[in-house]
Design an enzyme around this catalytic site. Sequence first.
Site, PDB file in Angstrom:
ATOM      1  N   GLU A 186      39.807  35.594  35.818  1.00  0.00           N
ATOM      2  CA  GLU A 186      38.349  35.659  35.957  1.00  0.00           C
ATOM      3  C   GLU A 186      37.599  35.450  34.650  1.00  0.00           C
ATOM      4  O   GLU A 186      36.954  36.379  34.127  1.00  0.00           O
ATOM      5  CB  GLU A 186      37.938  36.979  36.619  1.00  0.00           C
ATOM      6  CG  GLU A 186      38.580  37.180  37.978  1.00  0.00           C
ATOM      7  CD  GLU A 186      37.867  38.205  38.840  1.00  0.00           C
ATOM      8  OE1 GLU A 186      37.049  38.978  38.307  1.00  0.00           O
ATOM      9  OE2 GLU A 186      38.118  38.222  40.058  1.00  0.00           O
ATOM     10  N   GLU A 398      43.377  36.540  44.319  1.00  0.00           N
ATOM     11  CA  GLU A 398      42.833  37.868  44.650  1.00  0.00           C
ATOM     12  C   GLU A 398      41.876  37.762  45.816  1.00  0.00           C
ATOM     13  O   GLU A 398      41.107  36.795  45.904  1.00  0.00           O
ATOM     14  CB  GLU A 398      42.036  38.475  43.480  1.00  0.00           C
ATOM     15  CG  GLU A 398      42.828  39.272  42.499  1.00  0.00           C
ATOM     16  CD  GLU A 398      41.933  39.939  41.455  1.00  0.00           C
ATOM     17  OE1 GLU A 398      40.878  40.489  41.826  1.00  0.00           O
ATOM     18  OE2 GLU A 398      42.309  39.892  40.273  1.00  0.00           O
TER      19      GLU A 398
HETATM   20  C1  NOJ Z   1      38.652  41.294  40.189  1.00  0.00           C
HETATM   21  C2  NOJ Z   1      39.515  41.780  39.082  1.00  0.00           C
HETATM   22  O1  NOJ Z   1      40.418  40.795  38.675  1.00  0.00           O
HETATM   23  C3  NOJ Z   1      40.194  43.093  39.347  1.00  0.00           C
HETATM   24  O2  NOJ Z   1      40.613  43.594  38.119  1.00  0.00           O
HETATM   25  C4  NOJ Z   1      39.249  44.020  40.072  1.00  0.00           C
HETATM   26  O3  NOJ Z   1      39.782  45.293  40.206  1.00  0.00           O
HETATM   27  C5  NOJ Z   1      38.940  43.420  41.417  1.00  0.00           C
HETATM   28  N1  NOJ Z   1      38.307  42.139  41.241  1.00  0.00           N
HETATM   29  C6  NOJ Z   1      38.025  44.275  42.281  1.00  0.00           C
HETATM   30  O4  NOJ Z   1      36.794  44.416  41.679  1.00  0.00           O
END
Ligand code: NOJ
Length: 502
Positions: A186, A398
Site C-alpha cells: 500500500e 488483501e
Molecule cells: C491494509 C493494511 O495493509 C493492513 O495493514 C490493515 O490492517 C488493513 N488494510 C485493514 O485496515
Amino acid sequence: MASSITILAAILVLSHTCQAYTKFPDGFTFGVATAAHQIEGAWDVNGKSENVWDHLTHTKPWMVADFTNGDIACDSYNRYQEDVDELDYLGVDFYRFSLSWSRILPTGRIDQINPDGIRYYNDLLDALAAKNIEPLVTLFHWDLPQSLQDLGGWANPKMVDYFRGYADVCFREFGDKIKSWITFNEPYEICEDAYGDEKKAPAIDSHGVGNYLCSDTLLKAHAEAYHLYDETYRPTQNGKIMISINSIWYEPKDPENAQQVTLAETANQFKFGWFAHPIFTDKGGYPEVMVANVAAQSEGEGLARSRLEQFDDYWIERIKGTSDFLGINHYTTFLVTGPGVDPTAKSPSWLKDIGAVTTMEVGGDSASEWLRVVPSGFANLLRWCKKSYNDPLIYITENGFSDRGTLEDYGRISYYNDYLSAILDVINDDDVKVLGYTAWTLMDNFEWRAGFSERFGFYYVNITDPARPRTPKLSAEYYKQLIANRELPQDDKFKAPSARRQ
Ligand code: NOJ
C-alpha cells in the site's frame, strides 16, 4: 398486464440468482495475510530496534484509539507455531506475512545483520514448509526503522539505496524458501497517510509536499529491488516479485452525470494510478491528470515548480514493467458528488489537488469509518484495472471486513461472500485474470491507529490475557469450507438468522 410484468421480473431475478457463479477456477489459490508489526510483538527483544510505530505509540500513546500498541500484539514472535497451526486448520494455499526491517537490520543499514531476526524468519518459513503452506512475503509493511526515519524516511532520496540493501539481505538469506515477494504494501498509505497526513506513523503531515517526495523515492526503491531480484536472484531462485497497491474505488454518485464520471476517473488516477501508472502502463510516469492538476495548483500557490516532480526518461524506463503481477488490496468504494475542494482537505494537499468532493454514503457499514460494503465497486475496480493496465495478471493481496469482535461474525461472512462473488463475476463474464485471493486477516491484530478497537480476524484474540488465546470465529469455518471445496459455501448456518431460508 401488471401480473405479466411481475412474472417477467420474477424470471429475471430467478435467472440472475441461478446464474451467480459459485465455483472458483482450477489453479485459483487462497491465502490469508498479516503484517509483522501488527502481530509479532517482541518489539525490543533479541536485537530488534525501534521502528516508526514503536516510536509513535511510545511517544504519543494517545494517537491510538484504545491506547494499545504493538509491544506484544498477538505475540507471534513467540507463538508463530500457533499461527501456522491455525493456517493449517483453515487449509490455505499460502500465507502472506511481512518481514520486520528493524528485526533483521537494527540500524536499518546493512552494516549489522541481526542473527536472531534471520533465525526467527527461518523458523517461521520452516514451520510453513512442514505444512505445505507457500509463503508470500512483503518486504515493507509500514514499520520503517526509526533510525532511517531520523534521516528523513521516505522523503529522503537515499532511501532507495537503503531499501535495496535491505532487500538484498532478504533475497540472499531467505530466497531459497520464498518464491513470491511483495516489495511494498500500500504505497498510498505510506506516502499520503504517513508523510502527507498523520493517519499513520511517522505522522509527518507534510501535506502536498512530503507525500510526493515519498512517492518519488518509493517507486524508485521498488524498481531497484525488482531489478536486483530479476537480475541477481531470479536466475537461481525462480521466484516472482510484485507490488501491492491499495484502492478506494471512486464512482460517480450519479452515473448519468458526465462531470462526476470524469472526476471519479481523476480520483481513481490520483489514488490507484499514482503508483500503478508508472509501473503498469506502456507510457509510464505519473497519470497525466495528476501531473496537470498538481502543476496547476502549484502555479496557483505561486510556486516556480510543481510539487509533484516528474520522473526523467531514465527513471520512467527503469520503473516501467517492474511487477510480475498486479497486487491489489481492496476494501471499499466512495462516491464522487462534484467538483470542488473536499471540506476535510488541507492546503496544499493531495486531496485538494484532486479537485473533487466525495461521500462515503454508500453501502453497508463496518466498525471502520472508512470501510463501506460495496461489492459491485470491487467488480468495477477489477474491470477498470484490466482496461487501464493491459489486462494484467492479478492477485488480490488483501480484502476484509472489520467489526468490534464477535464470534458469530455474520457481517464478515456476508462481506467475503459478496466480494468473492464479485470476483467470480469478473473472472467469468469479463475475463479479468484474477489468480488468487488473500483475506485480511488471520487473527485480530494491532490495527494501527485504531489499535484493537477494529477487528478483522478469522480468529478472535483476547489481548487482556498474556497467553493471547485465539478462538476461531464462524468466518474461520466459512473460509475453511470455501477453500476445501473451492466454492462459495451455500450452507444456511453461515447466514445471519434473519437471512436464513424459512
Ligand atoms: C491494509 C493494511 O495493509 C493492513 O495493514 C490493515 O490492517 C488493513 N488494510 C485493514 O485496515
